[in-house]
Design a protein around this motif. Structure first.
Motif, mmCIF file in Angstrom:
data_model
loop_
_atom_site.group_PDB
_atom_site.id
_atom_site.type_symbol
_atom_site.label_atom_id
_atom_site.label_comp_id
_atom_site.label_asym_id
_atom_site.label_seq_id
_atom_site.Cartn_x
_atom_site.Cartn_y
_atom_site.Cartn_z
ATOM 1 N N ARG A 39 0.825 -1.220 0.000
ATOM 2 C CA ARG A 39 0.000 0.000 0.000
ATOM 3 C C ARG A 39 0.853 1.260 0.000
ATOM 4 N NH1 ARG A 39 -3.871 -2.596 4.320
ATOM 5 N NH2 ARG A 39 -1.902 -2.666 5.385
ATOM 6 N N THR A 40 2.074 1.149 0.449
ATOM 7 C CA THR A 40 2.942 2.326 0.569
ATOM 8 C C THR A 40 3.827 2.543 -0.655
ATOM 9 O OG1 THR A 40 4.623 0.979 1.653
ATOM 10 C CG2 THR A 40 3.015 2.097 3.069
ATOM 11 N N GLU A 41 3.752 1.662 -1.634
ATOM 12 C CA GLU A 41 4.670 1.697 -2.772
ATOM 13 C C GLU A 41 4.560 2.988 -3.588
ATOM 14 O OE1 GLU A 41 5.982 -1.796 -5.528
ATOM 15 O OE2 GLU A 41 4.091 -0.975 -6.311
ATOM 16 N N ARG A 42 3.350 3.498 -3.801
ATOM 17 C CA ARG A 42 3.168 4.670 -4.654
ATOM 18 C C ARG A 42 3.204 5.992 -3.888
ATOM 19 N NH1 ARG A 42 -1.984 2.257 -6.961
ATOM 20 N NH2 ARG A 42 -2.768 4.089 -5.947
ATOM 21 N N ALA A 43 3.445 5.936 -2.603
ATOM 22 C CA ALA A 43 3.466 7.173 -1.804
ATOM 23 C C ALA A 43 4.582 8.091 -2.293
ATOM 24 C CB ALA A 43 3.653 6.856 -0.331
ATOM 25 N N ARG A 44 4.258 9.354 -2.509
ATOM 26 C CA ARG A 44 5.228 10.342 -2.966
ATOM 27 C C ARG A 44 5.977 10.983 -1.804
ATOM 28 N NH1 ARG A 44 5.293 8.057 -7.162
ATOM 29 N NH2 ARG A 44 3.821 8.456 -8.806
ATOM 30 N N LYS A 45 5.359 10.920 -0.619
ATOM 31 C CA LYS A 45 5.950 11.567 0.544
ATOM 32 C C LYS A 45 5.670 10.713 1.777
ATOM 33 C CE LYS A 45 5.755 15.844 3.173
ATOM 34 N NZ LYS A 45 5.075 17.082 3.422
ATOM 35 N N VAL A 46 6.639 10.671 2.674
ATOM 36 C CA VAL A 46 6.456 9.992 3.953
ATOM 37 C C VAL A 46 6.772 11.013 5.043
ATOM 38 C CG1 VAL A 46 7.154 8.104 5.449
ATOM 39 C CG2 VAL A 46 7.143 7.780 2.973
ATOM 40 N N ALA A 47 5.764 11.349 5.831
ATOM 41 C CA ALA A 47 5.949 12.306 6.925
ATOM 42 C C ALA A 47 6.009 11.546 8.241
ATOM 43 C CB ALA A 47 4.791 13.301 6.947
ATOM 44 N N ARG A 48 6.814 12.031 9.134
ATOM 45 C CA ARG A 48 6.871 11.429 10.471
ATOM 46 C C ARG A 48 5.931 12.195 11.378
ATOM 47 N NH1 ARG A 48 13.046 9.601 10.822
ATOM 48 N NH2 ARG A 48 12.665 7.657 9.745
ATOM 49 N N SER A 49 5.251 11.462 12.237
ATOM 50 C CA SER A 49 4.274 12.081 13.125
ATOM 51 C C SER A 49 4.264 11.334 14.453
ATOM 52 C CB SER A 49 2.888 12.046 12.469
ATOM 53 O OG SER A 49 1.958 12.761 13.243
ATOM 54 N N VAL A 50 3.397 11.796 15.340
ATOM 55 C CA VAL A 50 3.205 11.166 16.638
ATOM 56 C C VAL A 50 1.737 10.788 16.745
ATOM 57 C CG1 VAL A 50 3.328 11.509 19.129
ATOM 58 C CG2 VAL A 50 5.051 12.536 17.653
ATOM 59 N N CYS A 51 1.471 9.611 17.222
ATOM 60 C CA CYS A 51 0.103 9.132 17.373
ATOM 61 C C CYS A 51 -0.687 10.092 18.261
ATOM 62 C CB CYS A 51 0.123 7.731 17.981
ATOM 63 S SG CYS A 51 -1.531 7.045 18.208
ATOM 64 N N PRO A 52 -1.912 10.439 17.879
ATOM 65 C CA PRO A 52 -2.685 11.443 18.620
ATOM 66 C C PRO A 52 -3.487 10.911 19.800
ATOM 67 C CG PRO A 52 -3.874 10.801 16.664
ATOM 68 C CD PRO A 52 -2.562 10.054 16.624
ATOM 69 N N TYR A 53 -3.373 9.647 20.149
ATOM 70 C CA TYR A 53 -4.299 9.119 21.137
ATOM 71 C C TYR A 53 -3.849 9.257 22.582
ATOM 72 C CZ TYR A 53 -7.449 7.535 17.583
ATOM 73 O OH TYR A 53 -8.335 7.513 16.563
ATOM 74 N N CYS A 54 -2.832 8.579 23.003
ATOM 75 C CA CYS A 54 -2.496 8.598 24.432
ATOM 76 C C CYS A 54 -1.197 9.354 24.666
ATOM 77 C CB CYS A 54 -2.394 7.174 24.972
ATOM 78 S SG CYS A 54 -0.946 6.290 24.389
#
Length: 189
Positions: A39-54
């Motif tokens: 599913r990630t093969e065609r991604a043009r950009k990968v951003a790093r983030s932090v999970c918003p839950y806990c």
């Protein structure tokens, strides 16, 4: 294709014929599984983030294609989660792309039985007016013995787990300047 040929195409028989006893080789793959792509093969950009839950602060990789989030996975480079996400974190793409997500400000007036839509500027002005009004109505310049207080107990702030230290620093500065003394956060990163 005759019955003998179709039976010979079965993955189990191909595995036995090719000596693949563990079922990990080419014989175990079907035409459909060969055509599958990540599913990630065609991604043009990968951003790093932090999970918003806990308050744990698990790292996420957010894959973007054509301006749309296509996948969110755990970040293996995160020292906190090492690529793992709980079920809520793994499903956080739904926060962005749920068909039930609201994109407009909703407001329900006191004693009203329905919500109305407001533009963002109107909503921000209403919040600012209420903060100023509350501060003015609850301001304590000094106590009963004449000691300087210069504070308000009319509002407080509790920061969320996904706010980083820089954001909490700015919020602390704002609420301190407003005279609030009840300011807390759960920043972990």
């Amino acid at each position: 294709m005759g019955i003998g040929e179709s039976i010979g195409a079965w993955p189990l028989l191909r595995q036995l014929r090719d000596g693949d006893r563990l079922g990990l080789g080419k014989a175990s793959r079907s035409g459909r599984s060969e055509a599958l792509r990540p599913r990630t093969e065609r991604a043009r950009k990968v951003a790093r983030s932090v999970c918003p839950y806990c308050a744990v602060g698990c790292g996420q990789r957010v894959y973007v294609e054509g301006g749309e989030v296509t996948q969110i996975e755990g970040d293996p480079d995160s020292p906190i989660s090492r690529g793992r996400l709980c079920p809520k974190g793994a499903a956080s793409r739904q926060l962005v792309q749920s068909p039930t997500r609201e994109y407009r400000v909703k407001y329900r007036r006191p004693y009203s039985d329905r919500w109305e839509e407001l533009d963002l500027d109107t909503a921000m002005d209403m919040i600012a007016d209420r903060v100023i009004k509350t501060r003015n109505e609850t301001w304590e310049e000094e106590d009963g013995e004449g000691r300087k207080l210069r504070r308000t107990l009319g509002f407080a702030h509790l920061g969320g787990a996904t706010l980083d230290n820089e954001e909490n620093y700015l919020i602390k500065k704002l609420f301190t300047a407003l005279g609030a003394i009840q300011i807390e956060n759960q920043a972990r990163i």
